[in-house]
Enzyme design. Structure first.
Site, short mmCIF file in Angstrom:
data_model
loop_
_atom_site.label_atom_id
_atom_site.label_comp_id
_atom_site.label_asym_id
_atom_site.label_seq_id
_atom_site.Cartn_x
_atom_site.Cartn_y
_atom_site.Cartn_z
N ASP A 1 0.94 -1.13 -0.06
CA ASP A 1 -0.09 0.01 0.11
C ASP A 1 0.91 1.19 -0.12
O ASP A 1 1.82 1.10 0.55
CB ASP A 1 -0.92 -0.02 1.27
CG ASP A 1 -1.40 -1.38 1.77
OD1 ASP A 1 -1.92 -1.87 0.57
OD2 ASP A 1 -1.53 -1.69 2.92
N ASP B 1 -1.71 -2.70 -4.58
CA ASP B 1 -2.46 -3.07 -3.23
C ASP B 1 -3.46 -2.04 -2.79
O ASP B 1 -4.23 -1.34 -3.60
CB ASP B 1 -1.88 -3.79 -2.14
CG ASP B 1 -2.57 -4.70 -1.33
OD1 ASP B 1 -3.90 -5.05 -1.63
OD2 ASP B 1 -2.51 -4.83 0.13
N ASP C 1 -4.24 1.72 4.03
CA ASP C 1 -4.98 0.26 4.50
C ASP C 1 -4.47 0.72 6.22
O ASP C 1 -3.44 0.84 6.70
CB ASP C 1 -4.37 -0.83 4.12
CG ASP C 1 -5.13 -1.14 2.78
OD1 ASP C 1 -5.83 -0.42 2.31
OD2 ASP C 1 -4.72 -2.30 2.15
N ARG D 1 -13.59 0.12 -1.70
CA ARG D 1 -13.19 0.33 -0.54
C ARG D 1 -12.76 1.73 -0.16
O ARG D 1 -11.74 2.32 0.05
CB ARG D 1 -11.80 -0.44 -0.51
CG ARG D 1 -12.05 -2.00 -0.54
CD ARG D 1 -10.70 -2.63 -0.11
NE ARG D 1 -11.07 -4.01 -0.51
CZ ARG D 1 -10.21 -5.14 -0.22
NH1 ARG D 1 -8.79 -4.64 0.01
NH2 ARG D 1 -10.17 -6.48 -0.43
CA CA Z 1 -2.86 -3.73 1.99
CA CA Z 2 -4.82 -8.05 -2.52
#
Ligand code: CA
Ligand code: CA
Length: 449
Positions: A229, A268, A272, A322
């Site tokens: 991330d 990704d 996060d 998300r």
């Molecule tokens: Ca992640």
């Molecule tokens: Ca993933």
């Protein structure tokens, strides 16, 4: 003649006056004005999270490296300088790291560009050999790859990780120097098991994994999974992410190759927040050109009693999903702007997912939908998550998103939560003007000293 510092303070005062006039014009309250005045009193690098500004203001608040002595204020413009300034991850001395210009994480200590081939060299890994070894036609679909090529892939991935993952220690502020297009490209900032970190005014782009792993057991068709991330919070507490710009740019998912019938995903998350992270304020960022943007809680069994996150005044544009996906925690989502038109091939699936008993209050946010798009598709859930709150607008009209979602889905969102947000400095009780306001006041590059 005015000294430079005197000129600086004059300029600051002018900024505050202009800001207060603008706030008065938009009908904002005294709280927002006081916040701005405080922010102007010290330079950008030494600022702390204002009082009551979201969950990160809880308890001792979030000061980052603002208490640093002059020996621990660094200005860095290369990867090697950044690594040196960060020091060891266990070192908790207050420090301010000012990033000047853009630092490419895929460079060596001498500044030479490193490629995926550089990382793979010496490990025995090749994509062709990997694809041959784990072709579902011969390897099957019941177990994760293991064997020579998976070991080689993991070794190559570890080499890249060593270069692009930056571990942020406790009591640190990382801030972009205004006017320098400050940021990181190809990097992953990892805030792990530490307290009190500020990340501000950075453009964070092109966080890419050279070595995605094939997982035939992920979903019904298998997935290629990537590791990094742009910012990862794991077990992190008191974190303020403010005025950053997150994007996959310049390489978008639509250009990714397909192997085994699935997209070879090199990205990704953008930001996060997992593994028991807690007390986080995500404010005035821009999230664009990304698929899985913000995960809160990595699984349905991530920590109960934590994952408390405030997300406000952010712009989400060209995001597939998300924004965020919320699990377990008490999450306050307010005054955000969502533009759900597709952008650079990023097709929206949903904005907010509330699952694993997440307690989300979503209020005074603004969605702009292209014609024909369905309000019922803005939310998602597993039937255990809550979404409370009112004052949300869709194309300028007050809209009950939960009612629209629940009318169209059997796994319904719950409409009550077990808490009332209290740390809400700057909350605006109308979302009407947000699309215009946030277009020029969010993301990297708008803050000044
Ligand atoms: Ca992640
Ligand atoms: Ca993933």
């Amino acid at each position: 003649m005015a000294s430079p510092s005197h000129r600086r303070s004059l300029r600051k005062r002018r900024t505050i006056v202009v800001a207060s006039a603008a706030l008065a014009a938009t009908g904002l309250g005294a709280v927002a004005f006081v916040m701005n005045a405080n922010a102007g009193a010290v330079d950008l690098a030494h600022q702390s999270l204002p009082a009551k500004d979201g969950w990160a203001a809880s308890g001792s608040g979030t000061t980052g490296g603002s208490q640093a002595d002059s020996a621990h204020v660094y200005t860095v413009s290369t990867r090697a300088q950044l690594v040196k300034a960060l020091g060891s991850s266990g070192n908790s001395t207050a420090k301010i790291i000012q990033i000047k210009g853009t630092i490419d994480a895929n460079t060596d200590d001498a500044g030479k560009k490193l490629t995926c081939a550089t990382y793979a060299s010496g490990t025995g890994y090749s994509l062709a050999a990997y694809l041959k070894a784990f072709d579902p036609a011969t390897y099957g679909t019941s177990k994760l790859p293991s064997g020579t090529q998976e070991t080689a892939r993991a070794a190559a991935q570890a080499k890249q990780a060593k270069n692009i993952v930056f571990k942020v220690p406790a009591n640190t502020t990382i801030v972009g120097v205004p006017g320098t297009k400050a940021g990181l490209t190809g990097a992953s900032l990892q805030v792990k098991d530490v307290d009190n970190v500020i990340i501000r005014n950075l453009t964070l782009t092109a966080t890419e994994d050279c070595f995605p792993q094939w997982d035939p057991t992920d979903g019904s068709l298998g997935e290629w999974n990537s590791n990094y991330d742009s910012v990862t919070l794991r077990g992190a507490t008191h974190v303020w992410a403010d005025h950053n710009s997150f994007s996959d740019s310049p390489f978008f998912d639509k250009s990714e190759t397909t192997y085994f019938g699935r997209k070879y995903q090199i990205h990704d998350g953008a930001l996060d927040i997992t593994n028991g992270s807690d007390l986080v304020t995500v404010e005035r960022n821009q999230f664009t050109n990304h698929d899985k943007t913000m995960l809160i809680g990595s699984s349905d069994t991530d920590s109960v009693g934590k994952l408390r996150v405030s997300i406000h005044h952010n712009v989400w544009k060209g995001i597939t999903q998300r924004a965020p996906l919320a699990r377990i925690g008490q999450i306050h989502l307010y005054n955000n702007v969502y533009d759900t038109a597709s952008l650079n091939g990023y097709e929206p699936k949903y904005s907010l997912d509330s699952r694993a008993k997440a307690q989300v209050v979503a209020e005074y946010n603004s969605w702009t939908l292209p014609s024909g798009a369905k309000v019922a598709k803005l939310l998602s859930g597993d039937g255990t998550g809550s979404v409370a709150g009112s004052g949300n607008l869709v194309n300028g009209t007050a809209t009950d998103l939960v009612a629209a979602y629940n009318a169209a889905n059997s796994k319904k969102l719950k409409t009550t939560v077990n808490w009332t947000p209290a740390l809400t400095a700057g909350l605006q009780t109308s979302a009407k003007n947000l699309p215009t306001e946030l277009a020029t006041t969010t993301g990297a590059g708008v803050l000044t000293d």
